[in-house]
Enzyme design. Structure first.
Site, PDB file in Angstrom:
ATOM      1  N   ARG A  85       0.810  -1.305   0.185  1.00  8.03           N
ATOM      2  CA  ARG A  85      -0.134   0.086  -0.100  1.00  8.03           C
ATOM      3  C   ARG A  85       0.829   1.377   0.126  1.00  8.03           C
ATOM      4  NH1 ARG A  85      -3.925  -0.673   4.854  1.00  8.03           N
ATOM      5  NH2 ARG A  85      -2.116  -1.516   5.587  1.00  8.03           N
TER       6      ARG A  85
ATOM      7  N   LYS B 199     -20.472   3.480  -6.827  1.00  9.00           N
ATOM      8  CA  LYS B 199     -20.116   1.857  -7.062  1.00  9.00           C
ATOM      9  C   LYS B 199     -19.809   1.764  -8.604  1.00  9.00           C
ATOM     10  CE  LYS B 199     -22.294  -1.810  -6.328  1.00  9.00           C
ATOM     11  NZ  LYS B 199     -21.410  -2.793  -6.175  1.00  9.00           N
TER      12      LYS B 199
ATOM     13  N   ASN C 160     -16.627  -3.721  -5.405  1.00 11.61           N
ATOM     14  CA  ASN C 160     -16.552  -2.990  -4.410  1.00 11.61           C
ATOM     15  C   ASN C 160     -15.668  -1.779  -4.767  1.00 11.61           C
ATOM     16  OD1 ASN C 160     -16.878  -1.960  -1.618  1.00 11.61           O
ATOM     17  ND2 ASN C 160     -15.329  -3.374  -0.979  1.00 11.61           N
TER      18      ASN C 160
ATOM     19  N   SER D   9     -19.024   4.072  14.100  1.00  9.88           N
ATOM     20  CA  SER D   9     -17.632   4.085  14.384  1.00  9.88           C
ATOM     21  C   SER D   9     -17.251   5.592  14.501  1.00  9.88           C
ATOM     22  CB  SER D   9     -16.825   3.448  13.257  1.00  9.88           C
ATOM     23  OG  SER D   9     -17.067   4.255  11.944  1.00  9.88           O
TER      24      SER D   9
ATOM     25  N   ARG E 228      -8.652   4.502   0.182  1.00  8.31           N
ATOM     26  CA  ARG E 228      -9.185   3.550   1.015  1.00  8.31           C
ATOM     27  C   ARG E 228      -8.939   2.011   0.428  1.00  8.31           C
ATOM     28  NH1 ARG E 228     -13.377   4.587   4.724  1.00  8.31           N
ATOM     29  NH2 ARG E 228     -13.665   2.434   4.966  1.00  8.31           N
TER      30      ARG E 228
ATOM     31  N   ASP F 126     -25.712  -3.744   9.636  1.00  2.00           N
ATOM     32  CA  ASP F 126     -25.435  -2.814   8.677  1.00  2.00           C
ATOM     33  C   ASP F 126     -25.453  -3.584   7.457  1.00  2.00           C
ATOM     34  OD1 ASP F 126     -24.536  -0.484  10.007  1.00  2.00           O
ATOM     35  OD2 ASP F 126     -22.708  -1.346  10.332  1.00  2.00           O
TER      36      ASP F 126
ATOM     37  N   HIS G  87     -17.119  11.513   3.544  1.00  2.00           N
ATOM     38  CA  HIS G  87     -16.029  10.921   2.719  1.00  2.00           C
ATOM     39  C   HIS G  87     -15.031  11.969   2.508  1.00  2.00           C
ATOM     40  CE1 HIS G  87     -19.293   8.042   2.355  1.00  2.00           C
ATOM     41  NE2 HIS G  87     -18.354   7.121   2.474  1.00  2.00           N
TER      42      HIS G  87
HETATM   43  N1  GLN Z   1     -21.044   0.706  11.362  1.00  2.00           N
HETATM   44  C1  GLN Z   1     -20.127   1.043  10.358  1.00  2.00           C
HETATM   45  C2  GLN Z   1     -19.429   1.902  10.750  1.00  2.00           C
HETATM   46  O1  GLN Z   1     -19.908   3.152  11.290  1.00  2.00           O
HETATM   47  C3  GLN Z   1     -20.803   1.099   8.947  1.00  2.00           C
HETATM   48  C4  GLN Z   1     -19.767   1.426   8.089  1.00  2.00           C
HETATM   49  C5  GLN Z   1     -20.086   1.563   6.639  1.00  2.00           C
HETATM   50  O2  GLN Z   1     -21.146   1.495   6.343  1.00  2.00           O
HETATM   51  N2  GLN Z   1     -19.154   1.298   5.545  1.00  2.00           N
HETATM   52  O3  GLN Z   1     -18.155   2.224  10.545  1.00  2.00           O
END
Ligand code: GLN
Ligand code: ZN
Length: 751
Positions: free
Chosen positions: A15, A114, A119, A429, A511, A595, A691
């Site tokens: 990376r 996307k 992904n 998070s 990322r 999620d 983001h």
């Molecule tokens: N619960 C996860 C977070 O808050 C959800 C992350 C996500 O949707 N990519 O990081």
């Protein structure tokens, strides 16, 4: 010339590019030093491909952020707000990718979406009325020359005009049809520049052709290339498709003057049949994508040879099914995994060797590698779990149905939780700051005990719980400090997964994700999250949201097995997560968020296949997870980048009580669709874009909330950011969230 690579990973085997770019963002690295790291990466990639004996090596597949954005910049499709910034060209590029906040100006990033069914995420180019197409091939040419200086002749890659036109968002009066001619002109000019440069082949990526195409799409495609191809002079043009078959245009495209056509034999269910039915012209090269560019299992040579044997041998180039950017660099970076497992894997570097092997077997009758490969496929490989298989087999309709009905639960929960209007929460998070990562690393290295590791995380949770209470959030979260990644973390605790150390894949920009590998039947053999949630709930009287990842996302963000169906694997995971949900509930957690960030990921690109191939099992798999909870337990779900305007009924059918999702980057257009479909699930469309490091002001957030309120009834509306905050810095997160709560409280007061 018989082997080809569509594109190669670019983040660096360790990376390197990611870390250098992030340092550049923080002004800890100069632009020149960043360019040097980039050049080293490109060189390493080309040399790997050359050493493996690949004939068609890609260039301009490198990117500092995204290749669609690169192609847009090459054509000057750059909205005015970035053009106007007084910054360097590279900074302008990054401004479009991630927004920009400085004395030079304050602008939002382009939307991110996307990339087809992967992904990976691309930046959506915007065409405003000031946009004037002008060529800037500096990047493409300098990379081509860079490779040439190393003695390596490459085929430059660009996103093709049809796909680019289809991906662009027209934000002004200008429409697609107005610019079609300019596109042809620009790509013609590209061809003539490349002819001067003596470039032999140009690869134009046209994955846009694998959707269900309308008459007008087909017309557009034909019109563009009929006008463009006569301009190609000495340059040969490879039309590269991937992620499916091109059934809607195959008979047309073989009549056009392409020199090569790249077809996907892995995801393209009808590719072989199309060739059988319509033939393949003798004057073109067929780039046959037979080595899977998306999954990490070894290629089954016998099966592949059976395909190759049906194809016109003289025109054949053996290729991967798509760019290798979707798989990690190399198996050799995983010395800790046993050979027994590793020998079943092929990452990018090993796929180069597979192409070489296939070439040697097919053209030169070398059987050694074929024999070894046959032995590998004959060996016992997956780990089975009969108890799990029996549970899946016994599932019936009732297992997938939550009672009582949504409306009844909504009333019960309103009564119990007594939340204010527009309840505020976050997605889960909080920033994974250097100390959080260091704590994890020290624990992984064995430098600190499990107890010390846990205590550190608990302290973090305590701090953030206090902070959330002080700021005035209604539903709190524990912060997910113990999670490296929302899928890997669960995978590590489940039985049936295999983990890598360095198998990173780019998700967007800098990322990366490290998808775990489904190695066998999946089972829950220990609690996954209960202790963390219970601890956090013990610190507060406010409800705490337990945080889980849903089965569809866990599967979609893993490298799946190829011996059983995706559905079968997903149901196994769903049963494991169901056990965890019930365990959380038993332990007093009243709100549980499951999620499904990646629900849309494997939605077939052809709408005609959506239900039968995917939604018919993916949505029930989610319901299976929460069908058995009490009516009083509130189930949330969350989705990122989910353009789900077109699957709203399916989202409602997940039967969650609340959903949060990304909205701020897509102009809130999804709200119309929610309204039109009478969406019943309570919803929290993200009110600002996490983001980007920008801090949204109170007024800005209020404007968004007011706009949302014109479409979503206040009783159904939640206020939250649009995704988790783990990649962000503490200062910006605190400032943004304080503004979010403040904005909500002001609006609430006048509701
Ligand atoms: N619960 C996860 C977070 O808050 C959800 C992350 C996500 O949707 N990519 O990081
Ligand atoms: Zn998200």
């Amino acid at each position: 010339m018989t082997t080809s690579i569509i594109g190669y990973p670019r983040i660096g085997a360790q990376r390197e590019l990611k870390f250098a770019t992030e340092k550049f963002f923080k002004k800890e690295l100069s632009e020149a030093d960043l360019q040097a790291v980039a050049a080293t990466q490109r060189q390493a990639n080309w040399q790997k491909q050359a050493a493996a004996g690949i004939d068609f090596i890609a260039s301009n597949d490198f990117s500092f952020y995204d290749t669609t954005l690169d192609t847009a910049f090459a054509l000057n499709i750059v909205p005015k707000r970035y053009q106007e910034l007084a910054v360097s060209p590279l900074e302008r590029y990054f401004a479009a990718a991630r927004g920009h906040q400085s004395e030079a100006g304050d602008v939002k990033a382009l939307a991110m979406k996307k990339w087809f069914n992967t992904n990976y995420h691309y930046m959506v180019p915007e065409f405003d009325d000031g946009t004037e197409i002008k060529l800037d091939l500096t990047k493409l040419l300098s990379e081509y020359r860079e490779a040439l200086a190393l003695g390596i002749t490459t085929k430059p890659v660009l996103i093709g005009p049809f796909t680019l036109l289809k991906l662009i968002r027209f934000t002004g009066q200008t429409q697609l049809s107005d610019v079609q001619e300019d596109f042809v002109k620009a790509y013609s000019e590209i061809l003539s520049v490349l002819a001067t440069e003596e470039v032999a082949w140009l690869q134009l990526d046209e994955p846009g052709l694998v959707f269900d195409l309308t008459e007008s799409d087909i017309h557009l495609f034909k019109a563009i290339y009929t006008a463009l191809l006569p301009q190609k002079q000495t340059v040969k043009v490879l039309l590269q498709t991937y992620f499916g078959d091109v059934r809607d245009v195959y008979s047309d495209l073989i009549q056009l003057d392409f020199d090569g056509i790249g077809l996907d034999f892995v995801e393209g269910r009808k590719t072989a049949e199309l060739i059988q039915t319509h033939g393949f012209p003798a004057d073109k090269k067929l780039f046959a994508g037979v080595v899977n560019g998306k999954n990490i299992w070894r290629n089954d040579y016998q099966k592949t040879l059976e395909i190759l044997q049906t194809l016109p041998k003289d025109s054949l180039i053996i290729s991967t099914s798509c760019s290798l950017q979707h798989v990690p660099y190399t198996v050799s970076a995983e010395p800790e995994l046993p050979q027994d497992i590793l020998r079943h894997f092929a990452f990018a570097e090993e796929k180069l060797l597979e192409l070489k092997d296939l070439n040697d077997i097919f053209y030169h009758g070398q059987v050694d590698s074929l024999t070894a490969n046959q032995a590998l496929f004959a060996s016992e490989r997956y780990q089975g779990n009969q108890a799990v298989q029996a549970k899946v087999a016994a599932l019936g309709e009732a297992d997938f149905t939550r009672t009582p009905t949504f409306a009844q639960r909504e009333a019960i929960q309103k009564d119990i939780f007594q939340l204010p209007k527009l309840p505020t929460t976050t997605i889960g998070s909080f920033p994974q700051t250097a100390d959080v990562r260091k704590n994890r690393l020290s624990y992984k290295r064995g430098d600190i005990t499990k107890a010390a590791y846990d205590t550190f995380n608990q302290e973090k949770t305590k701090e953030w719980i206090k902070w959330q209470e002080a700021v005035g959030f209604d539903i709190l979260v524990h912060g997910e400090f113990e999670r490296n990644d929302m899928v890997e973390y669960f995978g590590e605790k489940l039985d049936g997964y295999v983990f890598t150390k360095n198998a990173w894949v780019q998700s967007y920009g800098t990322r990366c994700v490290k998808p775990p590998i489904v190695w066998g039947d999946i089972a829950r053999v220990q609690p996954l999250s209960v202790a963390d949630s219970v601890y956090a709930q013990s610190l507060t009287d406010k409800p705490l949201k337990g945080m889980l990842t849903g089965p569809v996302t866990i599967l979609n963000w893993s490298f799946p097995r190829e011996d059983i169906s995706l559905k079968a694997s997903t149901l196994q995971i769903a049963l494991a997560i169901q056990e965890e949900v019930l365990d959380l509930e038993q332990n007093g957690i009243k709100i549980i968020q499951i999620d499904e960030a990646a629900l849309r990921e494997k939605l077939p690109l052809r709408q005609t296949d959506w239900n039968s191939e995917y939604l018919d099992w993916a949505i029930p798999a989610f319901r299976l997870v929460h069908a058995k909870v009490a009516p009083e337990t509130q189930i949330h779900t969350h989705m990122c980048y989910s353009e789900f305007t077109d699957i709203i009924p399916a989202i409602d059918a997940m039967d969650a009580d609340v959903i949060s999702f990304e909205a701020s980057r897509s102009d809130l257009s999804i709200l119309d669709a929610l309204q039109a479909n009478g969406f019943r699930t309570q919803s929290g469309p993200g009110v600002y874009d996490i983001h980007s490091p920008r801090i949204p002001s109170v007024e800005e957030i209020q404007n968004v909330i007011r706009q949302i309120l014109t479409k979503v009834p206040a009783e159904k509306l939640w206020i939250n950011p649009d995704c988790g905050l783990k990649t962000r810095g503490v200062t910006e997160v605190k400032a943004s969230l304080e503004n979010l709560v403040k904005a909500t409280q002001d609006i609430r007061a006048v509701l």
